[in-house]
Design a protein around this motif. Structure first.
Motif, PDB file in Angstrom:
ATOM      1  N   THR A  72       0.836  -1.200   0.000  1.00  0.00           N
ATOM      2  CA  THR A  72       0.000   0.000   0.000  1.00  0.00           C
ATOM      3  C   THR A  72       0.873   1.252   0.000  1.00  0.00           C
ATOM      4  O   THR A  72       1.913   1.295   0.663  1.00  0.00           O
ATOM      5  CB  THR A  72      -0.917   0.020   1.240  1.00  0.00           C
ATOM      6  N   VAL A  73       0.429   2.263  -0.747  1.00  0.00           N
ATOM      7  CA  VAL A  73       1.082   3.567  -0.757  1.00  0.00           C
ATOM      8  C   VAL A  73       0.293   4.510   0.147  1.00  0.00           C
ATOM      9  O   VAL A  73      -0.943   4.562   0.077  1.00  0.00           O
ATOM     10  CB  VAL A  73       1.161   4.149  -2.182  1.00  0.00           C
ATOM     11  N   TYR A  74       0.998   5.246   1.002  1.00  0.00           N
ATOM     12  CA  TYR A  74       0.383   6.182   1.937  1.00  0.00           C
ATOM     13  C   TYR A  74       0.915   7.590   1.701  1.00  0.00           C
ATOM     14  O   TYR A  74       2.089   7.775   1.350  1.00  0.00           O
ATOM     15  CB  TYR A  74       0.699   5.798   3.387  1.00  0.00           C
ATOM     16  N   TYR A  75       0.075   8.562   1.942  1.00  0.00           N
ATOM     17  CA  TYR A  75       0.482   9.966   2.041  1.00  0.00           C
ATOM     18  C   TYR A  75       0.577  10.329   3.515  1.00  0.00           C
ATOM     19  O   TYR A  75      -0.221   9.857   4.329  1.00  0.00           O
ATOM     20  CB  TYR A  75      -0.537  10.883   1.356  1.00  0.00           C
ATOM     21  N   PHE A  76       1.545  11.179   3.880  1.00  0.00           N
ATOM     22  CA  PHE A  76       1.613  11.620   5.274  1.00  0.00           C
ATOM     23  C   PHE A  76       1.988  13.090   5.378  1.00  0.00           C
ATOM     24  O   PHE A  76       2.591  13.671   4.478  1.00  0.00           O
ATOM     25  CB  PHE A  76       2.581  10.756   6.096  1.00  0.00           C
TER      26      PHE A  76
END
Length: 208
Positions: A72-76
């Motif tokens: 999974t790719v996440y933005y933070f």
């Protein structure tokens, strides 16, 4: 009132007014085929100062970590302030991430300022703008000098592609034990949410 449960599906052509979920990320299409991410945000904010330790090893910026999922790719996004008022051993500050999650890749910017004034108020301009592409500890400041009062303000923004799920822990590391510990200040926060499956370019919406 009952829960609304959405069945996982393979995304096809977006249709206006539809809410979808591909088993990792929820999406909504407000008009046309302009499908967008519905942020399932995980958010942590300090309500009181978190005391660190007078050491030169990695320590948690917030005292907690977040659990992320595989593939999974996440933005933070993160805003934090560190403050100390004692100890005169010169040192630098490095930022990084610990935890058990394994990472395909990461990139984030850090906009930060180190100051030796007597307080956090009035800090208005950045000293350093970094583009970082590793979870390992990366030095983001010059030396503090032999100053008892030292403050650092940072703003992190970026994305991370997770290979195998596990914890992710925002951390800072001092190059030397300064003689007095830093505290992460109240109001500091970390926000993170999934934006796509990993393994290819992330394209959500009408990009072509």
């Amino acid at each position: 009132m009952g829960r609304l449960a959405i069945t996982s599906e393979t995304l096809t052509t977006a249709v206006a007014g539809t809410l979808e979920w591909d088993s990792k990320v929820p999406y909504f299409t407000p008009l046309g085929t302009q499908r967008g991410v519905v942020p399932g945000q995980q958010f942590y904010r300090l309500d009181s100062a978190l005391a660190g330790a007078n050491v030169n090893t990695a320590q948690s910026l917030f005292g907690v970590g977040v659990t992320l999922s595989s593939s999974t790719v996440y933005y933070f996004d993160c805003i934090f302030a560190l403050n100390k008022t004692s100890g005169s051993t010169a040192h630098t500050i490095a930022l990084g991430f610990g935890g058990t999650a394994t990472v395909n890749n990461i990139s984030y910017t850090n906009l930060g300022r180190l100051t030796t004034s007597s307080g956090l108020a009035g800090i208005t301009a950045p000293d350093v703008y970094n583009f970082i592409q590793t979870t390992t500890s990366t030095v983001v400041t010059a030396s503090s000098g032999a100053n008892a009062a030292v403050q650092y303000i940072g703003r992190l923004s970026g994305s991370i592609s997770v290979n195998v799920g596990g914890t992710l822990i925002p951390q800072y590391t001092l190059s030397a034990a300064p003689g007095g510990a830093y505290s992460t200040q109240p109001g500091s926060y970390f926000l993170i949410y999934p934006i796509s499956a990993s393994g290819s370019n992330t394209s959500v919406g009408t990009w072509a």
